[in-house]
Design an enzyme around this catalytic site. Sequence first.
Site, PDB file in Angstrom:
ATOM      1  CD  GLU A 280      -2.920  -1.076   2.339  1.00  0.00           C
ATOM      2  OE1 GLU A 280      -2.729  -0.252   3.267  1.00  0.00           O
ATOM      3  OE2 GLU A 280      -3.930  -1.800   2.268  1.00  0.00           O
ATOM      4  CG  ASN A 294      -2.470  -4.991   4.111  1.00  0.00           C
ATOM      5  OD1 ASN A 294      -2.999  -4.147   3.406  1.00  0.00           O
ATOM      6  ND2 ASN A 294      -2.250  -4.790   5.390  1.00  0.00           N
ATOM      7  NE  ARG A 296      -5.055  -8.473   5.959  1.00  0.00           N
ATOM      8  CZ  ARG A 296      -5.700  -7.515   5.324  1.00  0.00           C
ATOM      9  NH1 ARG A 296      -6.297  -7.783   4.189  1.00  0.00           N
ATOM     10  NH2 ARG A 296      -5.761  -6.295   5.812  1.00  0.00           N
TER      11      ARG A 296
END
Length: 668
Positions: A280, A294, A296
């Site tokens: 991000e 992240n 995942r």
Amino acid sequence: MTTTPPITDEPQGTPLTSVLVANRGEIARRVIRTCRHLGLATTAVYADPDASAAHVRDADAAVRLPGDAPAGTYLRGDLVIAAARAAGADAIHPGYGFLSENAAFARAVQDAQLTWIGPDPEAIEAMASKTRAKKLMAAAGVPLLGPLDPDTLTDNDLPVLVKAASGGGGRGMRVVTRRDDLPAALEAAAAEALSAFGDGEVFVEPYLPSGRHVEVQILGDRHGTVWTLGTRDCSLQRRHQKVVEEAPAPGLPDALRERLHEAATAAARAIGYTGAGTVEFLVADGQAYFLEMNTRLQVEHPVTEAVHGVDLVALQLAVAEGQALPAAPPPARGHAVEARLYAEDPAADWAPQTGTVHRLDLPGADRDHLPGREPAPLRLDTGYEAGDTVGVHYDAMLAKVIAWGPTRAAAIRRLAAALTRARLHGPATNRDLLVRSLAHPDFTTLAGLDTAFYTRHLDTLTRPADDARPAAVAAALADAAHAAARSRLGAGGWRNLRSEDPVRRYRADDGTAYEIRYRPGRHGWVLPGEGDPRPVSVTPDAVVLADGSAAGAVERQYEVTRSGGRVHVDGPHGTRSLTPVSRHPDTAARQAPGSLLAPMPGTVVRVADGLAEGSAVTAGQPLVWLEAMKMEHRVLAPASGTLTALHARPGHQVEVGALLAVVQEEPA
């Protein structure tokens, strides 16, 4: 539908046969759907409130996790691993949230000789703390916003963002615009982070209110290949949680897009990343700054699937089996936009809503979509079906609605139309906000596409609907016809024994009150109210209204149903849910002036320090903190005065409308 093919002919590790999904709701159903298509057996786990939930019904087997709160159920890694063993599963897919980014759990899964469908524990660990991750990314040459020292902060550094070092989902974050507010923000963010993630570490960084949240989907295998599957824009956020996402991120210069891809690849290679993940960034003034990684699958992964024609869950499973990715990912095609449909009231500080879902239909949406080379024009991912209950323990998201089109404008138009036509009977939702957001020029033209969108426009976007009166008219006429039919059948109800026009009153979800007068006439129903539409046909379940009496008047159809003590009117502007209002209010429901009532069911997590009966309070002072559906809500003093009663206690479960405290206002 052609779905993602195997990426090699045979697994190069141990082939999977049975997968336990360590999650709930829509993401559990999403994983189960792909597993079923690939011929893999599935096992669900469930806490007591989810005993009859849709993901449990979808799976081949299910194992109970006794209890209701996440801490004692979905967050108990030992129970999840025991469930996998009991069910004979050979792999665990964590979904998102809960244990998905818990390195200790991933390691425990591997120690139990089960396949962990996710990145290596060491990669999760490297990115688990945002402060450590930023140091690692700086060493890898990834641009980022440097942390600030709270003790030496100056006015020139403002505004700043206080942020939890662990976790995500907007928890443990506070924007600070005045230095005097920093100590309280640090304390509040740390307390929330400790409660949510078990880690109270927070840090401070510059806050760029006009920045865009842009992220890059990555996928790595165990053979050295790292894919970047384009960009997503997730700038429309409330409380630092995403509401609308799209792929690819629109309006980025090619050079900036390439820098984002390069930075994401560098981040993945720096930690030897395998599986699906997301890097991000905050994009402002033509520059991209690393925020976090992240480790995942993301909530918004469907927009990437639609644009690139892949099944990311199938690819996760293939990578876990040791298969090798092709050298390059499939190219992007078209545009996709996703809207998160929440059970919440945006006009009431995003207060979550609970209750029974009586209907959740999107005409034309594919509810069982398997992502693949041909995108679904309209896709619905949901963890709820009619009859399911939205409770207080989990996130308030009802569904994700994903639209694909050859262009951004086409995808937005398709999504807005689908949301408008949605039949939503049950808890209040953010549907109207979503439709208005998709039509707002700041979004459609990109002129104001940034993370401050709702800060600027929330008041406008949550104004009471100006199209609800025809729905109230339809409700009144249908209810009158329903009562008349019951009267004819001897079941009681309305009788024409009054000298004045009958009247029915309703209250909409936004609080707007409607009073509808009507009378039966020689040729049907008559509405004496000036400007009211003309009834064309009326039954207990359907009403047709016309704009006027002249030839050529536009007629509109309304479907009327009743459930949960409310009347649901489905018309050209979507669902309007109305609560009948009695002519004789319940006087027992009246509260003393200055009463603080729980705005939603939840858990009292905190009361203001030193607060006790007799304490002096000031208007707007936070007195009680409630937690519901993974969100924390402050209950404020309605006026300056003296606290005369305090019923709230940390740890107490309260229902909506429960009396928390009473403030006696000081004389003017």
